[in-house]
Write a protein that holds these residues in place. Structure first.
Motif, PDB file in Angstrom:
ATOM      1  N   ILE A 223      -5.728  88.172 -27.404  1.00  0.00           N
ATOM      2  CA  ILE A 223      -6.330  87.074 -26.653  1.00  0.00           C
ATOM      3  C   ILE A 223      -7.324  86.362 -27.557  1.00  0.00           C
ATOM      4  O   ILE A 223      -8.061  87.004 -28.309  1.00  0.00           O
ATOM      5  N   TYR A 224      -7.358  85.031 -27.456  1.00  0.00           N
ATOM      6  CA  TYR A 224      -8.268  84.229 -28.267  1.00  0.00           C
ATOM      7  C   TYR A 224      -9.062  83.291 -27.378  1.00  0.00           C
ATOM      8  O   TYR A 224      -8.498  82.653 -26.486  1.00  0.00           O
ATOM      9  N   GLU A 225     -10.349  83.197 -27.646  1.00  0.00           N
ATOM     10  CA  GLU A 225     -11.180  82.233 -26.940  1.00  0.00           C
ATOM     11  C   GLU A 225     -10.907  80.853 -27.515  1.00  0.00           C
ATOM     12  O   GLU A 225     -10.902  80.662 -28.730  1.00  0.00           O
ATOM     13  N   LEU A 226     -10.676  79.883 -26.649  1.00  0.00           N
ATOM     14  CA  LEU A 226     -10.405  78.515 -27.064  1.00  0.00           C
ATOM     15  C   LEU A 226     -11.738  77.800 -27.271  1.00  0.00           C
ATOM     16  O   LEU A 226     -12.501  77.632 -26.314  1.00  0.00           O
TER      17      LEU A 226
ATOM     18  N   LYS B 276      -5.415  70.566 -35.374  1.00  0.00           N
ATOM     19  CA  LYS B 276      -6.737  70.499 -35.987  1.00  0.00           C
ATOM     20  C   LYS B 276      -7.833  70.409 -34.926  1.00  0.00           C
ATOM     21  O   LYS B 276      -7.709  69.638 -33.969  1.00  0.00           O
ATOM     22  N   GLY B 277      -8.871  71.221 -35.099  1.00  0.00           N
ATOM     23  CA  GLY B 277     -10.035  71.125 -34.237  1.00  0.00           C
ATOM     24  C   GLY B 277     -10.312  72.367 -33.423  1.00  0.00           C
ATOM     25  O   GLY B 277     -11.268  72.408 -32.658  1.00  0.00           O
ATOM     26  N   PHE B 278      -9.498  73.411 -33.569  1.00  0.00           N
ATOM     27  CA  PHE B 278      -9.680  74.637 -32.815  1.00  0.00           C
ATOM     28  C   PHE B 278     -10.312  75.721 -33.678  1.00  0.00           C
ATOM     29  O   PHE B 278     -10.049  75.809 -34.866  1.00  0.00           O
ATOM     30  N   ASN B 279     -11.089  76.560 -33.035  1.00  0.00           N
ATOM     31  CA  ASN B 279     -11.568  77.803 -33.626  1.00  0.00           C
ATOM     32  C   ASN B 279     -11.130  78.883 -32.660  1.00  0.00           C
ATOM     33  O   ASN B 279     -11.635  78.968 -31.558  1.00  0.00           O
ATOM     34  N   LEU B 280     -10.161  79.656 -33.052  1.00  0.00           N
ATOM     35  CA  LEU B 280      -9.586  80.651 -32.152  1.00  0.00           C
ATOM     36  C   LEU B 280     -10.212  82.010 -32.422  1.00  0.00           C
ATOM     37  O   LEU B 280      -9.758  82.769 -33.259  1.00  0.00           O
ATOM     38  N   LYS B 281     -11.295  82.286 -31.699  1.00  0.00           N
ATOM     39  CA  LYS B 281     -12.038  83.531 -31.858  1.00  0.00           C
ATOM     40  C   LYS B 281     -11.363  84.623 -31.051  1.00  0.00           C
ATOM     41  O   LYS B 281     -11.072  84.444 -29.879  1.00  0.00           O
ATOM     42  N   ASP B 282     -11.116  85.784 -31.683  1.00  0.00           N
ATOM     43  CA  ASP B 282     -10.528  86.893 -30.932  1.00  0.00           C
ATOM     44  C   ASP B 282     -11.586  87.926 -30.578  1.00  0.00           C
ATOM     45  O   ASP B 282     -12.712  87.821 -30.921  1.00  0.00           O
TER      46      ASP B 282
ATOM     47  N   CYS C 116     -15.232  80.340 -19.956  1.00  0.00           N
ATOM     48  CA  CYS C 116     -14.443  80.763 -21.107  1.00  0.00           C
ATOM     49  C   CYS C 116     -12.951  80.576 -20.834  1.00  0.00           C
ATOM     50  O   CYS C 116     -12.417  81.127 -19.870  1.00  0.00           O
ATOM     51  N   VAL C 117     -12.304  79.798 -21.699  1.00  0.00           N
ATOM     52  CA  VAL C 117     -10.856  79.600 -21.627  1.00  0.00           C
ATOM     53  C   VAL C 117     -10.237  80.396 -22.768  1.00  0.00           C
ATOM     54  O   VAL C 117     -10.704  80.338 -23.909  1.00  0.00           O
ATOM     55  N   VAL C 118      -9.197  81.144 -22.443  1.00  0.00           N
ATOM     56  CA  VAL C 118      -8.515  81.953 -23.450  1.00  0.00           C
ATOM     57  C   VAL C 118      -7.060  81.530 -23.567  1.00  0.00           C
ATOM     58  O   VAL C 118      -6.481  81.003 -22.617  1.00  0.00           O
ATOM     59  N   ILE C 119      -6.520  81.760 -24.760  1.00  0.00           N
ATOM     60  CA  ILE C 119      -5.110  81.480 -24.986  1.00  0.00           C
ATOM     61  C   ILE C 119      -4.444  82.733 -25.536  1.00  0.00           C
ATOM     62  O   ILE C 119      -5.103  83.607 -26.091  1.00  0.00           O
TER      63      ILE C 119
ATOM     64  N   SER D 117     -22.305  87.171 -26.201  1.00  0.00           N
ATOM     65  CA  SER D 117     -21.312  87.758 -27.097  1.00  0.00           C
ATOM     66  C   SER D 117     -20.173  88.312 -26.242  1.00  0.00           C
ATOM     67  O   SER D 117     -20.420  89.048 -25.294  1.00  0.00           O
ATOM     68  N   ILE D 118     -18.945  87.923 -26.591  1.00  0.00           N
ATOM     69  CA  ILE D 118     -17.785  88.342 -25.805  1.00  0.00           C
ATOM     70  C   ILE D 118     -16.876  89.243 -26.639  1.00  0.00           C
ATOM     71  O   ILE D 118     -16.541  88.919 -27.777  1.00  0.00           O
ATOM     72  N   VAL D 119     -16.496  90.364 -26.029  1.00  0.00           N
ATOM     73  CA  VAL D 119     -15.492  91.254 -26.609  1.00  0.00           C
ATOM     74  C   VAL D 119     -14.348  91.328 -25.602  1.00  0.00           C
ATOM     75  O   VAL D 119     -14.575  91.643 -24.431  1.00  0.00           O
ATOM     76  N   PHE D 120     -13.148  91.006 -26.079  1.00  0.00           N
ATOM     77  CA  PHE D 120     -11.994  91.029 -25.190  1.00  0.00           C
ATOM     78  C   PHE D 120     -11.415  92.430 -25.089  1.00  0.00           C
ATOM     79  O   PHE D 120     -11.423  93.193 -26.053  1.00  0.00           O
TER      80      PHE D 120
END
Length: 183
Positions: free
Chosen positions: A2-5, A177-183, A160-163, A138-141
């Motif tokens: 899972i990644y935070e959008l 372009k323009g995303f930071n996909l934090k896991d 928080c929206v996740v993808i 701070s988010i931990v999935f």
């Protein structure tokens, strides 16, 4: 996985749009319900910027909801599975008085429980009331999420929206372009 959008770290502060709040609010988008609009949502930017550089992005920030480029919108609208889970609301972007069409706002229609609240850092706003809301610093999935999804809001933190990894891979394959996909 899972990644935070989120917007990318290199997104310039000068590219923050103003959202014309008429028909909906950001809270309406957190309900995971279809929204019916009479008119497109309007975002404006009145700053001296490189319009060409700005329009090279596919994900944009505003003081309201974030929104996506016509290129990304077209890519996603052609995915039948994706459009079952996410409503794409029409948006008009006005840059220095010039209107640009084809932009869309994500409205995820589902939520999933995906945040490990024991490992994440948060505090309650309005603690002890029926309307307790967590604010996460701070988010931990969770690693045990097995739901098949494209885009969703986190049940534990509706901001928080996740993808999913499958949508992340589409972004990578198409050089979005323009995303930071934090896991």
């Amino acid at each position: 996985m899972i990644y935070e959008l989120r917007c990318s770290d290199d997104y310039p502060n000068s590219y923050w749009f103003q959202f014309k709040k008429e028909e909906i609010s950001i809270v309406d988008l957190m309900q995971c319900q279809e929204i019916h609009l009479k008119n497109p949502l309007i975002f404006t930017l009145n700053k001296k910027i490189s319009e060409k550089r700005l329009l090279s992005y596919d994900y944009y920030m505003s003081d309201g909801p974030d929104f996506i480029s016509p290129r990304l919108a077209t890519l996603l609208e052609n995915n039948e599975e994706f459009v079952k889970e996410v409503q794409l609301l029409d948006a008009i972007v006005i840059i220095n008085g010039q209107s640009h069409y084809g932009f869309k706002v994500f409205n995820p229609l589902r939520s999933i429980s995906c945040i490990d609240t024991d490992k994440s850092e948060s505090r309650y706003i309005l603690a002890g009331t029926p309307n307790e809301i967590r604010l996460f610093s701070s988010i931990v999935f969770r690693q045990d999420v097995t739901e098949d999804f494209w885009v969703a809001r986190c049940e534990e933190y509706t901001s928080c929206v996740v993808i999913s990894n499958k949508l992340r891979q589409i972004f990578i394959d198409n050089h979005i372009k323009g995303f930071n996909l934090k896991d």
